[in-house]
Enzyme design. Structure first.
Site, PDB file in Angstrom:
ATOM      1  CD  GLN A  90      -2.466  -1.202   2.747  1.00  0.00           C
ATOM      2  OE1 GLN A  90      -3.446  -0.531   3.015  1.00  0.00           O
ATOM      3  NE2 GLN A  90      -1.919  -1.996   3.643  1.00  0.00           N
ATOM      4  CG  HIS A 108      -3.141   2.503  -1.647  1.00  0.00           C
ATOM      5  ND1 HIS A 108      -3.127   2.365  -0.281  1.00  0.00           N
ATOM      6  CD2 HIS A 108      -4.255   1.836  -2.077  1.00  0.00           C
ATOM      7  CE1 HIS A 108      -4.172   1.641   0.102  1.00  0.00           C
ATOM      8  NE2 HIS A 108      -4.862   1.302  -0.962  1.00  0.00           N
ATOM      9  CB  CYS A 137       0.136  18.691 -18.303  1.00  0.00           C
ATOM     10  SG  CYS A 137       0.283  17.526 -19.664  1.00  0.00           S
ATOM     11  CB  CYS A 140      -2.727  19.542 -22.253  1.00  0.00           C
ATOM     12  SG  CYS A 140      -3.113  19.016 -20.585  1.00  0.00           S
ATOM     13  N   GLY A 177       2.859  -4.384   9.092  1.00  0.00           N
ATOM     14  CA  GLY A 177       2.830  -2.933   9.329  1.00  0.00           C
ATOM     15  C   GLY A 177       1.658  -2.200   8.714  1.00  0.00           C
ATOM     16  CB  SER A 179      -4.115   0.353  10.726  1.00  0.00           C
ATOM     17  OG  SER A 179      -4.446   0.998   9.523  1.00  0.00           O
ATOM     18  CD  GLU A 205      -1.343  -0.105  17.678  1.00  0.00           C
ATOM     19  OE1 GLU A 205      -0.787   0.447  18.631  1.00  0.00           O
ATOM     20  OE2 GLU A 205      -2.204   0.440  16.953  1.00  0.00           O
TER      21      GLU A 205
HETATM   22  C1  BJW Z   1       4.465  -0.953  12.706  1.00  0.00           C
HETATM   23  C2  BJW Z   1       5.632  -0.299  12.972  1.00  0.00           C
HETATM   24  C3  BJW Z   1       6.774  -1.084  12.899  1.00  0.00           C
HETATM   25  C4  BJW Z   1       4.148   1.145  13.174  1.00  0.00           C
HETATM   26  N1  BJW Z   1       6.666  -2.371  12.573  1.00  0.00           N
HETATM   27  N2  BJW Z   1       4.276  -2.184  12.385  1.00  0.00           N
HETATM   28  C5  BJW Z   1     -15.424  -1.103   2.806  1.00  0.00           C
HETATM   29  C6  BJW Z   1     -15.810  -0.721   4.075  1.00  0.00           C
HETATM   30  C7  BJW Z   1     -15.647   0.605   4.493  1.00  0.00           C
HETATM   31  C8  BJW Z   1     -15.102   1.566   3.645  1.00  0.00           C
HETATM   32  C9  BJW Z   1     -14.727   1.198   2.396  1.00  0.00           C
HETATM   33  C10 BJW Z   1     -14.897  -0.128   1.983  1.00  0.00           C
HETATM   34  N3  BJW Z   1     -14.440  -0.235   0.716  1.00  0.00           N
HETATM   35  C11 BJW Z   1     -13.949   0.979   0.333  1.00  0.00           C
HETATM   36  C12 BJW Z   1     -14.121   1.869   1.319  1.00  0.00           C
HETATM   37  C13 BJW Z   1     -13.720   3.325   1.314  1.00  0.00           C
HETATM   38  C14 BJW Z   1     -12.246   3.553   1.533  1.00  0.00           C
HETATM   39  C15 BJW Z   1     -11.839   2.937   2.856  1.00  0.00           C
HETATM   40  O1  BJW Z   1     -11.288   1.869   2.929  1.00  0.00           O
HETATM   41  N4  BJW Z   1     -12.110   3.627   3.949  1.00  0.00           N
HETATM   42  C16 BJW Z   1     -11.780   3.105   5.280  1.00  0.00           C
HETATM   43  C17 BJW Z   1     -10.799   4.063   5.975  1.00  0.00           C
HETATM   44  C18 BJW Z   1     -13.025   2.889   6.061  1.00  0.00           C
HETATM   45  N5  BJW Z   1     -11.449   3.021   0.430  1.00  0.00           N
HETATM   46  C19 BJW Z   1     -11.243   3.701  -0.686  1.00  0.00           C
HETATM   47  O2  BJW Z   1     -11.732   4.801  -0.841  1.00  0.00           O
HETATM   48  C20 BJW Z   1     -10.425   3.043  -1.777  1.00  0.00           C
HETATM   49  N6  BJW Z   1     -11.134   3.148  -2.993  1.00  0.00           N
HETATM   50  C21 BJW Z   1     -12.234   2.433  -3.263  1.00  0.00           C
HETATM   51  O3  BJW Z   1     -12.652   1.581  -2.529  1.00  0.00           O
HETATM   52  O4  BJW Z   1     -12.833   2.750  -4.453  1.00  0.00           O
HETATM   53  C22 BJW Z   1     -14.077   2.176  -4.775  1.00  0.00           C
HETATM   54  C23 BJW Z   1     -14.429   2.606  -6.176  1.00  0.00           C
HETATM   55  C24 BJW Z   1     -14.705   1.644  -7.126  1.00  0.00           C
HETATM   56  C25 BJW Z   1     -15.019   2.039  -8.415  1.00  0.00           C
HETATM   57  C26 BJW Z   1     -15.049   3.387  -8.737  1.00  0.00           C
HETATM   58  C27 BJW Z   1     -14.740   4.346  -7.797  1.00  0.00           C
HETATM   59  C28 BJW Z   1     -14.431   3.953  -6.507  1.00  0.00           C
HETATM   60  C29 BJW Z   1      -9.122   3.795  -2.006  1.00  0.00           C
HETATM   61  C30 BJW Z   1      -8.212   3.748  -0.842  1.00  0.00           C
HETATM   62  C31 BJW Z   1      -6.976   4.610  -1.128  1.00  0.00           C
HETATM   63  C32 BJW Z   1      -6.117   4.785   0.105  1.00  0.00           C
HETATM   64  N7  BJW Z   1      -5.184   5.832  -0.120  1.00  0.00           N
HETATM   65  C33 BJW Z   1      -4.229   6.180   0.916  1.00  0.00           C
HETATM   66  C34 BJW Z   1      -3.452   7.438   0.472  1.00  0.00           C
HETATM   67  C35 BJW Z   1      -2.416   7.099  -0.590  1.00  0.00           C
HETATM   68  C36 BJW Z   1      -1.640   8.272  -1.020  1.00  0.00           C
HETATM   69  C37 BJW Z   1      -0.841   8.913   0.082  1.00  0.00           C
HETATM   70  O5  BJW Z   1      -0.004   8.258   0.725  1.00  0.00           O
HETATM   71  O6  BJW Z   1      -1.041  10.079   0.298  1.00  0.00           O
HETATM   72  O7  BJW Z   1      -3.333   5.092   1.154  1.00  0.00           O
HETATM   73  S1  BJW Z   1      -4.971   6.414   2.519  1.00  0.00           S
HETATM   74  C38 BJW Z   1      -3.652   5.722   3.450  1.00  0.00           C
HETATM   75  O8  BJW Z   1      -4.117   4.518   4.147  1.00  0.00           O
HETATM   76  C39 BJW Z   1      -2.630   5.248   2.410  1.00  0.00           C
HETATM   77  C40 BJW Z   1      -2.211   3.922   2.984  1.00  0.00           C
HETATM   78  O9  BJW Z   1      -1.655   3.116   1.958  1.00  0.00           O
HETATM   79  C41 BJW Z   1      -3.491   3.365   3.557  1.00  0.00           C
HETATM   80  C42 BJW Z   1      -3.292   2.291   4.567  1.00  0.00           C
HETATM   81  O10 BJW Z   1      -2.636   2.740   5.690  1.00  0.00           O
HETATM   82  P1  BJW Z   1      -1.598   1.798   6.447  1.00  0.00           P
HETATM   83  O11 BJW Z   1      -0.480   1.488   5.546  1.00  0.00           O
HETATM   84  O12 BJW Z   1      -2.308   0.652   7.040  1.00  0.00           O
HETATM   85  O13 BJW Z   1      -1.021   2.794   7.559  1.00  0.00           O
HETATM   86  P2  BJW Z   1      -1.579   3.118   9.030  1.00  0.00           P
HETATM   87  O14 BJW Z   1      -0.923   4.374   9.477  1.00  0.00           O
HETATM   88  O15 BJW Z   1      -3.044   3.069   9.087  1.00  0.00           O
HETATM   89  O16 BJW Z   1      -1.058   1.908   9.913  1.00  0.00           O
HETATM   90  C43 BJW Z   1       0.312   1.717  10.202  1.00  0.00           C
HETATM   91  C44 BJW Z   1       0.430   0.449  11.006  1.00  0.00           C
HETATM   92  O17 BJW Z   1       1.793   0.174  11.194  1.00  0.00           O
HETATM   93  C45 BJW Z   1      -0.205   0.523  12.403  1.00  0.00           C
HETATM   94  O18 BJW Z   1      -1.010  -0.629  12.584  1.00  0.00           O
HETATM   95  C46 BJW Z   1       0.994   0.501  13.350  1.00  0.00           C
HETATM   96  O19 BJW Z   1       0.727  -0.187  14.570  1.00  0.00           O
HETATM   97  C47 BJW Z   1       2.004  -0.245  12.533  1.00  0.00           C
HETATM   98  N8  BJW Z   1       3.398   0.041  12.824  1.00  0.00           N
HETATM   99  N9  BJW Z   1       5.329   1.046  13.276  1.00  0.00           N
HETATM  100  C48 BJW Z   1       5.435  -2.882  12.326  1.00  0.00           C
HETATM  101  N10 BJW Z   1       7.985  -0.517  13.164  1.00  0.00           N
HETATM  102 ZN    ZN Z   2      -1.998  17.082 -19.956  1.00  0.00          ZN
END
Ligand code: BJW
Ligand code: ZN
Length: 239
Positions: A90, A108, A137, A140, A177, A179, A205
């Site tokens: 991700q 992502h 761009c 364009c 790593g 959530s 955690e």
């Molecule tokens: C350690 C550590 C160490 C610390 N060792 N561990 C179903 C149910 C509910 C909602 C939805 C659903 N399906 C879709 C949704 C909506 C939404 C969603 O999921 N929302 C939820 C929050 C509820 N999803 C979307 O919108 C997705 N799109 C979609 O579903 O489209 C449908 C569609 C279809 C057709 C047409 C149109 C639409 C898109 C999701 C995109 C996510 N984007 C982001 C931003 C990316 C760009 C950027 O970086 O700016 O991606 S959001 C952000 O969260 C980023 C991450 O990749 C993603 C996940 O986060 P991650 O990696 O888990 O990080 P943290 O901070 O949450 O956790 C870190 C963890 O590490 C913790 O657990 C710590 O304990 C641990 N940790 N140190 C090991 N040393």
């Molecule tokens: Zn363009």
């Protein structure tokens, strides 16, 4: 001995030891008092593209300085040693690539790519800082945006399909790593559970996934993953 098929899902926690803030770690993950989840949306970009680009320009500078840690390196070693191995991330930081992983499914997107909001222009751009915000761009003159997936945007269907296939086929899924709250990434390990495979979670955690995992290994993945891999290699008789 035949080695098991392994699929891996990584999240921001894997890059934390490399100096990249996670998304949901409270005050640590704030940027100028903004939550990353509020900035990583098409709505905020439409309202205030300069603010969103400033956030990404800052993150690009931070990520440019980051180096892979032992967790990234272990995953690259695993790919080289195993015949059935898929890495799904991700993360947008590019640290798996820098650590030597070759086949990476970026769910992502990639912060080092930009794309046009109007035409089909898409390119790598590694300049930090960018000379103009928002960047334009060259074809364009419309605004460019980071080539990443924001909330409410669809993931690349081919990438998602390949990730799903890997987790459906896997004997072992490693979830490192993350959530495990952002979908559709968060449901990938359930494909492995459904087919009777094992899910091993590595996190500081317990998470939304922990109750369903076969094993939860608590601790920093830069320590726990290399340790797990060393033991697994010995058990499998891999060099
Ligand atoms: C350690 C550590 C160490 C610390 N060792 N561990 C179903 C149910 C509910 C909602 C939805 C659903 N399906 C879709 C949704 C909506 C939404 C969603 O999921 N929302 C939820 C929050 C509820 N999803 C979307 O919108 C997705 N799109 C979609 O579903 O489209 C449908 C569609 C279809 C057709 C047409 C149109 C639409 C898109 C999701 C995109 C996510 N984007 C982001 C931003 C990316 C760009 C950027 O970086 O700016 O991606 S959001 C952000 O969260 C980023 C991450 O990749 C993603 C996940 O986060 P991650 O990696 O888990 O990080 P943290 O901070 O949450 O956790 C870190 C963890 O590490 C913790 O657990 C710590 O304990 C641990 N940790 N140190 C090991 N040393
Ligand atoms: Zn363009």
């Amino acid at each position: 001995m035949k080695t098991p098929k392994i699929a891996v899902l990584t999240g921001a926690g894997v890059s934390k030891a490399s100096g990249i803030p996670t998304y949901r770690d409270g005050a640590d993950s704030l940027w100028n008092n903004h939550h990353p989840q509020q900035l990583a949306t098409p709505e905020t970009f439409a309202q205030n593209p300069k603010l969103v680009w400033e956030f990404y320009d800052w993150r690009r500078r931070n990520m440019a300085q980051a180096r892979p840690n032992p967790a990234h390196k272990t995953l690259a070693e695993m790919e080289a040693a195993l015949s059935h191995f898929t890495l799904v991330t991700q993360n947008i930081d590019g640290l798996h690539r820098e650590a030597g992983s070759k086949n990476i499914l970026y769910l992502h997107g990639d912060i080092w790519l930009v794309r046009c909001t109007e035409c089909d222009y898409r390119s790598e751009d590694r300049r930090t800082p960018l000379p103009e915000l928002p960047p334009r761009c060259p074809r364009c003159n419309a605004m460019l945006r980071p080539d990443i997936i924001w909330f409410g945007e669809a993931l690349n269907p081919k990438t998602l399909y390949q990730a799903e296939q890997a987790f459906k086929k896997a004997d072992i899924a490693l979830v490192v790593g993350t959530s495990a709250v952002v979908y559709p990434a968060a449901y990938l390990p359930f494909f492995t559970i459904e087919k009777g495979g094992r899910v091993i979670e590595f996190n500081m955690e317990r998470t939304a996934l922990s109750d369903y995992a076969s094993e939860v290994i608590l601790g920093p993945s830069e320590e726990t993953l290399p340790r797990w891999w060393k033991q697994f290699r010995q058990e499998m008789g891999l060099s």
